[in-house]
Design an enzyme around this catalytic site. Structure first.
Site, mmCIF file in Angstrom:
data_model
loop_
_atom_site.group_PDB
_atom_site.id
_atom_site.type_symbol
_atom_site.label_atom_id
_atom_site.label_comp_id
_atom_site.label_asym_id
_atom_site.label_seq_id
_atom_site.Cartn_x
_atom_site.Cartn_y
_atom_site.Cartn_z
ATOM 1 N N GLU A 19 39.624 32.870 38.103
ATOM 2 C CA GLU A 19 38.860 32.964 36.852
ATOM 3 C C GLU A 19 37.467 33.537 37.038
ATOM 4 O O GLU A 19 36.917 34.152 36.125
ATOM 5 C CB GLU A 19 38.779 31.599 36.171
ATOM 6 C CG GLU A 19 40.090 31.103 35.578
ATOM 7 C CD GLU A 19 40.940 30.310 36.560
ATOM 8 O OE1 GLU A 19 40.613 30.309 37.768
ATOM 9 O OE2 GLU A 19 41.935 29.699 36.120
ATOM 10 N N PHE A 65 43.993 14.701 32.189
ATOM 11 C CA PHE A 65 44.354 15.720 33.173
ATOM 12 C C PHE A 65 43.701 17.055 32.804
ATOM 13 O O PHE A 65 43.808 17.515 31.676
ATOM 14 C CB PHE A 65 45.879 15.874 33.223
ATOM 15 C CG PHE A 65 46.309 16.946 34.186
ATOM 16 C CD1 PHE A 65 46.022 16.843 35.543
ATOM 17 C CD2 PHE A 65 46.974 18.084 33.732
ATOM 18 C CE1 PHE A 65 46.397 17.844 36.429
ATOM 19 C CE2 PHE A 65 47.353 19.082 34.613
ATOM 20 C CZ PHE A 65 47.067 18.966 35.967
ATOM 21 N N GLN A 66 43.031 17.624 33.760
ATOM 22 C CA GLN A 66 42.325 18.903 33.592
ATOM 23 C C GLN A 66 41.289 18.872 32.471
ATOM 24 O O GLN A 66 41.014 19.880 31.835
ATOM 25 C CB GLN A 66 43.310 20.065 33.403
ATOM 26 C CG GLN A 66 44.148 20.273 34.662
ATOM 27 C CD GLN A 66 44.866 21.591 34.713
ATOM 28 O OE1 GLN A 66 45.276 22.132 33.690
ATOM 29 N NE2 GLN A 66 45.027 22.124 35.922
ATOM 30 N N LYS A 83 43.507 21.780 22.713
ATOM 31 C CA LYS A 83 44.869 22.287 22.544
ATOM 32 C C LYS A 83 45.440 21.956 21.165
ATOM 33 O O LYS A 83 46.120 22.786 20.557
ATOM 34 C CB LYS A 83 45.766 21.699 23.644
ATOM 35 C CG LYS A 83 47.079 22.444 23.791
ATOM 36 C CD LYS A 83 47.842 21.997 25.018
ATOM 37 C CE LYS A 83 49.151 22.770 25.143
ATOM 38 N NZ LYS A 83 49.944 22.294 26.296
ATOM 39 N N MET A 124 21.931 41.128 54.883
ATOM 40 C CA MET A 124 20.668 40.749 54.240
ATOM 41 C C MET A 124 20.163 39.415 54.775
ATOM 42 O O MET A 124 18.959 39.224 54.961
ATOM 43 C CB MET A 124 20.855 40.692 52.720
ATOM 44 C CG MET A 124 19.568 40.580 51.952
ATOM 45 S SD MET A 124 18.417 41.912 52.357
ATOM 46 C CE MET A 124 18.770 43.096 51.063
HETATM 47 C C1 LIG Z 1 27.693 33.700 46.142
HETATM 48 C C2 LIG Z 1 26.567 33.980 47.069
HETATM 49 N N1 LIG Z 1 26.405 33.236 48.185
HETATM 50 C C3 LIG Z 1 25.389 33.506 49.036
HETATM 51 C C4 LIG Z 1 24.499 34.523 48.775
HETATM 52 C C5 LIG Z 1 23.339 34.796 49.732
HETATM 53 N N2 LIG Z 1 23.490 36.135 50.324
HETATM 54 C C6 LIG Z 1 22.808 37.198 49.844
HETATM 55 S S1 LIG Z 1 23.198 38.611 50.646
HETATM 56 C C7 LIG Z 1 24.253 37.802 51.674
HETATM 57 C C8 LIG Z 1 25.005 38.539 52.740
HETATM 58 C C9 LIG Z 1 25.892 39.598 52.209
HETATM 59 O O1 LIG Z 1 26.641 40.152 53.268
HETATM 60 P P1 LIG Z 1 27.482 41.464 53.048
HETATM 61 O O2 LIG Z 1 28.314 41.344 51.845
HETATM 62 O O3 LIG Z 1 28.212 41.788 54.312
HETATM 63 O O4 LIG Z 1 26.372 42.558 52.731
HETATM 64 P P2 LIG Z 1 25.292 43.231 53.715
HETATM 65 O O5 LIG Z 1 24.002 42.531 53.458
HETATM 66 O O6 LIG Z 1 25.761 43.062 55.108
HETATM 67 O O7 LIG Z 1 25.262 44.649 53.283
HETATM 68 C C10 LIG Z 1 24.282 36.437 51.386
HETATM 69 C C11 LIG Z 1 25.081 35.440 52.123
HETATM 70 C C12 LIG Z 1 24.692 35.248 47.583
HETATM 71 N N3 LIG Z 1 23.873 36.220 47.205
HETATM 72 N N4 LIG Z 1 25.746 34.981 46.773
#
Ligand SMILES: Cc1ncc(C[n+]2csc(CCOP(=O)(O)OP(=O)(O)O)c2C)c(N)n1
Ligand SMILES: [Mg+2]
Lengths: 171, 584
Positions: B51, B113-114, B163, B482
């Site tokens: 979802e 439920f749910q 529902k 990042m």
């Molecule tokens: C749902 C979620 N969890 C954690 C983060 C924190 N976060 C930001 S960038 C990142 C790493 C992303 O890695 P990747 O997709 O390999 O991209 P890259 O930076 O290597 O290009 C994380 C964990 C986020 N933005 N969103």
């Protein structure tokens, strides 16, 4: 590292909203989510068809935060109007408290005498207790309760502030 | 006014509102609506695999078309899975209507439920939400919900439908005109504010337009108006991440994106300007950098449809509340009316050219065929190879997203779909699915990180099912790049849990889903690999291996001013004080 917060002044906001389920949660949630203070909040339905409620919120914050609070409230879908009562000049504020005092002898007489000075009404009594009803500004209610602490205070219930602007106009 | 079941009303309302596509996933509490859909072939239902993906697909649909995205999910886990995408749509102001099933009214509050408190859970991540207890209210609420989602500052609206309300019959009515009793956003700007704004713009010596997603949300005409006003005034333009595409990137007056990973020239020009004209942008912390050093000598005009965005973070000198497009039109008219001519901004442009000369987006790289690919090079190559194809680009979140923002250029709105406000990893791929559904014949590419992609990778099945020719281009650096970059800059390279271990073989995965998969390892293979991707019909996943430890520059470290940009890797310090660490 220390976390600091800015002090602010007290404002009373009158908020007219649709009288629908969840609206109070929406408003209080906005305050908690954005870290605004609520010092007091009252709500009751105010229109003949029960469609509208008025919420009176006492809050505090620096002017920019108060502006934000008003703008944030105003953009909620079920909110009709938000008025900062401090803005429009003078307004009247009232709060009711029910104050239960228990005791005997001099303390009991003293409690009754002070209630008289504060124009608090006795709304219930037993041989060993009174319930006073006091109406006034929060400040006056505070002072009365402080005095009652010396005279056997056992319980307090307060309504929170309701307020309305002086003069002929509605908000 | 016709008598019908609640479920039929839902579908009838969608038809009446011109909805052609619903992204959803069935379950017990929405079976009546699914049954009604079965009988209504005009509405295309896209069955996702999770979802959350339905909500991001709806966002991709909405951002690429300007129309609201529609989602249908069941109660309980269906609704909770949708929460991330709903919040994402709230933060990026995306019009979306989410229909959730709920347990019958007779069971609400019994931990059935749910059952979950969907309106409670979504109260603060929606623009508005409803629990419908009476089938007679369904028609008006559905129509009102679309009105609220799309008017004023757009956003997500949830309608929770028990529902038994779907099964019961009632009368379906269409409100003639939505005249909402309390929600009346101001769309037309005040004439006085416009006159004041024009006087300020005409008098400025160092003006800059700072534009955001509000210009895109105001529709293509707003982008056209922006171009016109910018041409009239001769002022430079920068934009937020969300606003890219509103102004053509090949125009001489374009300075590139501003903010944390924006260009040196954009940030310096913001800092030195004597007038900032903010249009549909909200002074996000990623944009302003250190607030007490933000554009200290400028007057500021803020045009926004949401009054609460004005003075929220940066106090401004002039507020113009209204729709960005209408405000821009009014400014153009007022400019002509007053007979203003563009000032000589030569001195200002000379300073800007000086900042441009730092060539802040350049990056060191080896040029031989066997060299490892710099991620910036991969984005540039993708951009060059798709020129003239008018692609729709989505991204995940991370370094690759910033490199895409820096090196992929747009000249029209609604082509750049990225999660800005919430920064949701897992957004990009399902958003590409939604965009491809809306534009079956266009080229849709998701520029992904290997970590983010895995957050909604199950949607490969959706793509196969609907034979969508989505392309995923992974900048695979084998790191949550990042996060690793911040650990390098702020925590002396203690790389705690940021390595992308145990990655799948993306080529084999492609095969497993009936896609085409290919891998690019060296610079010499880059151009051909991209051509193969573009030339292959159907969905393609490209595992493009890039330099593992590249960092994204320029960068304003958290807590620093626009003027303190790190331009190159050797400007880096390995640690930060607690004040800076505490900033996100
Ligand atoms: C749902 C979620 N969890 C954690 C983060 C924190 N976060 C930001 S960038 C990142 C790493 C992303 O890695 P990747 O997709 O390999 O991209 P890259 O930076 O290597 O290009 C994380 C964990 C986020 N933005 N969103
Ligand atoms: Mg990565």
């Amino acid at each position: 590292m220390k976390i600091t917060t800015e002090a602010g002044e007290r404002h009373v906001l009158a908020v007219t909203v649709d009288n629908e389920a969840g609206i109070l949660a929406k408003i209080t949630g906005l305050f908690s989510a954005r870290g605004y203070n609520i010092e007091s909040l009252t709500v009751a339905d105010i229109s003949a068809d029960h469609a509208l409620s008025r919420i009176t919120i006492v809050t505090s914050g620096p002017p920019a935060v108060i502006d934000q609070i008003i703008a944030q409230l105003d953009r909620l879908v079920p909110v009709h109007s938000v008025t900062d009562l401090a803005d429009g000049g003078a307004h009247v504020e009232r709060e009711i408290a029910l104050v239960k005092v228990a005791g005997s002898g001099d303390k009991r007489i003293e409690a009754l005498r002070m209630a008289d000075v504060f124009r608090a009404k006795v709304v219930d009594t037993t041989l060993s207790s009174f319930i006073f009803e006091i109406t006034g500004t929060s400040d006056k209610v505070d002072r009365f309760i402080a005095l009652m602490r010396e005279c056997g205070l056992v319980e307090v219930g307060r309504t929170g502030v309701v307020a309305i602007a002086r003069g002929a106009e509605a908000v | 006014m016709t008598e019908m079941s609640g479920a039929d009303m839902v579908v009838q309302a969608l038809v009446d509102l011109g909805v052609d596509t619903v992204f959803g996933y069935p379950g017990g509490a929405v079976l009546p609506i699914y049954d009604a859909l079965f009988k209504h072939p005009t509405i295309k239902h896209i069955l996702v695999r999770h979802e959350q993906a339905a909500t991001h697909a709806a966002e991709g649909y909405a951002r690429s078309t300007g129309k609201p995205g529609v989602v249908l999910v069941t109660s309980g886990p269906g609704a909770t899975n949708a929460v991330t995408g709903i919040t994402d749509a709230l933060l990026d102001s995306i019009p979306m209507v989410v229909l959730t099933g709920q347990v019958p009214t007779t069971l609400i509050g019994t931990d059935a439920f749910q059952e979950c408190d969907t309106v409670g859970i979504t109260r603060h991540c929606t623009k508005h939400n409803y629990l419908v207890m009476d089938p007679d209210r369904l028609g008006p609420i559905l129509h009102e919900a679309f009105y609220i989602a799309t008017h004023g500052r757009p956003g997500p609206v949830v309608i929770d439908i028990p529902k038994n309300v779907q099964v019961a019959t009632g009368t379906y009515s269409i409100p003639n005109r939505i005249d909402h009793k309390s929600y009346r956003p101001q769309v037309d700007p005040d004439a006085e504010a416009i006159a004041a704004a024009i006087a300020m713009i005409a008098a400025a010596e160092r003006p800059i337009f700072y534009t955001g997603g509000g210009v895109i949300n105001a529709g293509p005409d707003a982008s056209a108006a922006l171009r016109q006003l910018v041409a009239l005034t001769g002022a430079p333009v920068t934009s937020t991440l969300m606003g890219l595409g509103a102004f053509p990137a090949d125009d001489d007056q374009w300075l590139g994106m501003l903010g944390m990973h924006g260009t040196y020239e954009a940030n310096m020009a913001m800092n030195r300007a004597d007038l900032i004209i903010a249009v549909g942008a909200r002074f996000d912390d990623r944009v302003t950098g250190r607030l007490d050093a933000f554009s200290p000598d400028s007057k500021k005009i803020h045009i926004d449809i949401d009054r609460s965005s004005i003075n929220k973070i940066v106090p401004v000198d002039l507020a113009v509340v209204g729709d960005a497009g209408r405000a821009l039109d009014a400014l153009i008219a007022a400019w002509a009316d007053k007979g203003h001519k563009a000032r000589d901004l030569g001195e200002w442009w000379r300073r800007i050219d000086g900042w441009r000369a730092t060539r802040c987006l350049d990056f060191p790289e080896k040029k031989e065929d066997g060299a490892e690919i710099m991620p910036q090079r991969a984005v540039k190559a993708l951009f060059d190879a798709t020129r003239g194809m008018d692609p729709i680009i989505t991204t995940e979140v991370g370094q690759h997203q910033m490199w895409a923002a820096q090196h992929f250029h747009f000249d029209s709105p609604n082509r750049w779909l990225t999660s800005g406000g919430l920064g949701t990893m897992g957004y990009g791929f399902p958003a590409a699915v939604g965009a491809q559904i809306a534009h079956p014949d266009r080229l849709v590419i998701c520029i992904a990180g290997e970590a983010s992609l895995q957050m909604n990778i199950q949607e490969m099945g959706t793509v196969s099912q609907y034979r969508l020719p989505v392309k995923i281009f992974i900048l695979n650096n084998q790191w949550m790049g990042m996060v690793r970059q911040w650990q390098e800059l702020t925590y002396e390279s203690r790389y705690s849990n940021s390595y992308s271990d145990s990655l799948p073989d993306f080529v084999k995965l492609a095969d497993a889903y009936g896609w085409t998969g290919l891998r690019i390892d060296t610079l010499g293979e880059l151009a051909d690999g991209i051509q193969t991707m573009l030339g292959t019909p159907g969905p393609v996943i490209v595992d493009c291996r890039v330099a593992q430890l590249a960092n994204c520059f320029p960068m304003i470290p958290s807590g620093a001013a626009h003027t303190d940009m790190i331009l190159q890797p050797n400007d880096i310090v390995g640690t930060m004080d607690d004040e800076a660490k505490a900033l996100v």
